[in-house]
Design a protein around this motif. Structure first.
Motif, short mmCIF file in Angstrom:
data_model
loop_
_atom_site.label_atom_id
_atom_site.label_comp_id
_atom_site.label_asym_id
_atom_site.label_seq_id
_atom_site.Cartn_x
_atom_site.Cartn_y
_atom_site.Cartn_z
N LYS A 162 80.83 18.17 77.84
CA LYS A 162 79.84 16.93 78.35
C LYS A 162 78.98 17.46 78.02
N THR A 163 78.96 17.97 76.20
CA THR A 163 77.52 18.90 75.57
C THR A 163 77.21 18.18 74.52
N ILE A 164 76.09 18.12 74.70
CA ILE A 164 75.88 17.23 72.71
C ILE A 164 75.25 18.61 71.87
N SER A 199 74.55 18.52 80.46
CA SER A 199 74.03 16.97 80.82
C SER A 199 73.19 17.37 81.81
N ASP A 200 72.27 17.74 81.93
CA ASP A 200 70.75 17.49 82.60
C ASP A 200 70.14 17.95 81.94
N GLY A 201 69.77 18.67 80.92
CA GLY A 201 69.06 17.74 79.82
C GLY A 201 68.21 19.55 79.08
N ASN A 202 68.58 20.74 79.92
CA ASN A 202 69.24 21.88 79.73
C ASN A 202 69.45 22.01 78.42
N TRP A 203 68.69 22.82 77.35
CA TRP A 203 69.13 22.93 76.13
C TRP A 203 69.12 24.93 75.43
#
Length: 59
Positions: free
Chosen positions: A34-36, A52-56
């Motif tokens: 579940k990552t980009i 998935s929480d928007g942290n990168w």
């Protein structure tokens, strides 16, 4: 499918790469993790993972 937070962060980071005239060579959503994953740069020196929480994070 990516989360809303991932989608927003993805657009921000892709725009940042584009504004820096850096090519985006690989763009992949991993449904298992579940990552980009985004790999870019002239020599593939930029690697980003969006959780998935928007942290990168850079790798």
């Amino acid at each position: 499918m990516p989360t809303s937070a991932q989608s927003i962060q993805d657009v921000i980071l892709c725009q940042w790469l584009s504004n820096s005239y850096q090519p985006i060579n690989i763009f992949r959503y991993d449904s298992k993790l579940k990552t980009i994953y985004i790999q870019g740069g002239v020599n593939d020196e930029i690697a980003l993972v969006i959780y998935s929480d928007g942290n990168w994070r850079f790798f």
